[in-house]
Design a protein around this motif. Structure first.
Motif, short mmCIF file in Angstrom:
data_model
loop_
_atom_site.label_atom_id
_atom_site.label_comp_id
_atom_site.label_asym_id
_atom_site.label_seq_id
_atom_site.Cartn_x
_atom_site.Cartn_y
_atom_site.Cartn_z
N ILE A 262 2.66 4.88 -5.12
CA ILE A 262 3.00 3.45 -5.02
C ILE A 262 4.23 3.22 -4.16
O ILE A 262 5.23 3.94 -4.29
CB ILE A 262 3.26 2.84 -6.42
CG1 ILE A 262 1.95 2.54 -7.14
CG2 ILE A 262 4.09 1.57 -6.33
CD1 ILE A 262 2.12 1.74 -8.43
N HIS A 263 4.15 2.20 -3.32
CA HIS A 263 5.31 1.81 -2.50
C HIS A 263 5.16 0.35 -2.12
O HIS A 263 4.07 -0.15 -1.95
CB HIS A 263 5.43 2.68 -1.25
CG HIS A 263 4.16 2.75 -0.46
ND1 HIS A 263 3.09 3.54 -0.86
CD2 HIS A 263 3.77 2.13 0.67
CE1 HIS A 263 2.11 3.39 0.00
NE2 HIS A 263 2.47 2.53 0.94
N ILE B 74 3.39 7.30 -9.24
CA ILE B 74 2.24 6.51 -9.68
C ILE B 74 1.34 6.34 -8.46
O ILE B 74 1.83 6.03 -7.37
CB ILE B 74 2.73 5.12 -10.19
CG1 ILE B 74 3.80 5.28 -11.27
CG2 ILE B 74 1.55 4.27 -10.66
CD1 ILE B 74 4.66 4.04 -11.48
N LYS B 75 0.03 6.55 -8.62
CA LYS B 75 -0.85 6.53 -7.43
C LYS B 75 -0.99 5.15 -6.80
O LYS B 75 -0.82 5.00 -5.59
CB LYS B 75 -2.25 7.05 -7.81
CG LYS B 75 -2.34 8.55 -8.01
CD LYS B 75 -3.83 8.96 -7.96
CE LYS B 75 -4.01 10.44 -8.18
NZ LYS B 75 -3.91 10.81 -9.61
N THR B 76 -1.37 4.17 -7.59
CA THR B 76 -1.61 2.82 -7.08
C THR B 76 -1.27 1.83 -8.18
O THR B 76 -1.10 2.21 -9.35
CB THR B 76 -3.11 2.59 -6.69
OG1 THR B 76 -3.85 2.29 -7.88
CG2 THR B 76 -3.74 3.80 -6.02
N VAL B 77 -1.21 0.55 -7.81
CA VAL B 77 -0.98 -0.48 -8.83
C VAL B 77 -2.07 -0.38 -9.90
O VAL B 77 -1.81 -0.55 -11.10
CB VAL B 77 -0.96 -1.89 -8.19
CG1 VAL B 77 -1.06 -2.98 -9.26
CG2 VAL B 77 0.31 -2.08 -7.36
N ALA B 78 -3.29 -0.06 -9.46
CA ALA B 78 -4.41 0.03 -10.41
C ALA B 78 -4.27 1.21 -11.37
O ALA B 78 -4.93 1.24 -12.41
CB ALA B 78 -5.73 0.13 -9.63
N ASP B 79 -3.39 2.16 -11.04
CA ASP B 79 -3.16 3.34 -11.90
C ASP B 79 -1.91 3.20 -12.75
O ASP B 79 -1.53 4.14 -13.45
CB ASP B 79 -3.03 4.60 -11.03
CG ASP B 79 -4.34 4.95 -10.35
OD1 ASP B 79 -5.28 5.34 -11.06
OD2 ASP B 79 -4.44 4.80 -9.11
N MET B 80 -1.23 2.04 -12.68
CA MET B 80 -0.02 1.86 -13.50
C MET B 80 -0.34 2.00 -14.98
O MET B 80 -1.40 1.56 -15.43
CB MET B 80 0.54 0.44 -13.29
CG MET B 80 1.28 0.21 -12.01
SD MET B 80 1.70 -1.55 -11.83
CE MET B 80 2.76 -1.83 -13.24
N SER B 81 0.59 2.61 -15.72
CA SER B 81 0.49 2.64 -17.18
C SER B 81 1.19 1.39 -17.69
O SER B 81 2.37 1.17 -17.39
CB SER B 81 1.18 3.88 -17.75
OG SER B 81 0.55 5.03 -17.31
N ILE B 82 0.46 0.58 -18.45
CA ILE B 82 1.02 -0.64 -19.00
C ILE B 82 1.25 -0.43 -20.50
O ILE B 82 0.32 -0.01 -21.18
CB ILE B 82 0.05 -1.84 -18.79
CG1 ILE B 82 -0.33 -1.95 -17.31
CG2 ILE B 82 0.65 -3.13 -19.31
CD1 ILE B 82 0.79 -2.31 -16.37
N PRO B 83 2.44 -0.68 -21.04
CA PRO B 83 3.57 -1.33 -20.37
C PRO B 83 4.57 -0.39 -19.72
O PRO B 83 5.54 -0.85 -19.12
CB PRO B 83 4.24 -2.09 -21.52
CG PRO B 83 4.02 -1.19 -22.70
CD PRO B 83 2.69 -0.54 -22.49
N ASN C 298 -0.09 -2.45 -0.80
CA ASN C 298 -1.51 -2.21 -0.57
C ASN C 298 -2.05 -1.41 -1.76
O ASN C 298 -1.39 -0.48 -2.24
CB ASN C 298 -1.72 -1.44 0.73
CG ASN C 298 -1.22 -2.22 1.94
OD1 ASN C 298 -1.30 -3.44 1.97
ND2 ASN C 298 -0.70 -1.51 2.93
N VAL C 299 -3.22 -1.80 -2.23
CA VAL C 299 -3.78 -1.16 -3.44
C VAL C 299 -5.15 -0.57 -3.15
O VAL C 299 -6.11 -1.30 -2.89
CB VAL C 299 -3.87 -2.18 -4.60
CG1 VAL C 299 -4.35 -1.47 -5.87
CG2 VAL C 299 -2.53 -2.86 -4.84
N GLY C 300 -5.19 0.75 -3.15
CA GLY C 300 -6.46 1.45 -2.95
C GLY C 300 -6.85 1.50 -1.48
O GLY C 300 -6.37 0.73 -0.66
N ALA C 301 -7.74 2.44 -1.16
CA ALA C 301 -8.17 2.62 0.24
C ALA C 301 -8.72 1.32 0.80
O ALA C 301 -8.42 0.94 1.94
CB ALA C 301 -9.22 3.73 0.31
N LYS C 302 -9.47 0.60 0.00
CA LYS C 302 -10.07 -0.65 0.49
C LYS C 302 -9.04 -1.76 0.57
O LYS C 302 -9.30 -2.81 1.17
CB LYS C 302 -11.27 -1.05 -0.36
CG LYS C 302 -12.43 -0.09 -0.16
CD LYS C 302 -13.74 -0.64 -0.66
CE LYS C 302 -14.88 0.29 -0.22
NZ LYS C 302 -16.14 -0.02 -0.88
#
Ligand code: 5GP
Length: 103
Positions: A96-97, A45-54, A84-88
């Motif tokens: 994800i880690h 999974i790339k980032t928390v913002a890219d998580m598939s919910i649920p 950390n989420v995203g470059a910013k």
């Protein structure tokens, strides 16, 4: 392939603290504390913002369960968990880690 997928595939070496079918835990190459682990789901999974919910909620819960297991086993009195989420948000590796830091 992400850096962590290459570590999971043993294409790049790492100091592995723990591994099961779904998760790998490695020591950070540039530790910011006496103990600095990276708790990584094998699913990239790339980032928390890219998580598939649920669908991805269970594996993210397992990151916390793994932190608890390691904290219990090492009898840590306290530790920090950081994602950390995203470059910013300071993320450099887009797989994800969770950082686990203890002094
Ligand atoms: P991020 O900034 O994406 O949240 O965290 C990435 C982390 O991966 C950093 O703390 C960095 O030190 C660590 N890292 C980068 N390259 C490697 C590597 O090749 N091996 C290991 N074990 N850690 C790495």
């Amino acid at each position: 392939m992400t850096l962590f997928e290459k570590i999971i595939a043993r294409e790049i070496p790492a100091n592995i603290e723990y591994e099961d079918n779904e998760i790998i835990v490695i020591h950070d190459i540039n530790p910011q504390a006496k103990l600095h682990l990276l708790i990584i789901p094998k699913k990239p999974i790339k980032t928390v913002a890219d998580m598939s919910i649920p669908d991805d909620i269970e594996i993210m819960g397992k990151l916390f369960a793994t932190a608890k297991k390691i904290g219990d086993e090492k009898k840590l009195e306290g530790y920090k968990l950081q994602i950390n989420v995203g470059a910013k948000g300071g993320q450099e590796v887009f797989h994800i880690h969770m950082h686990m830091l203890a002094h």
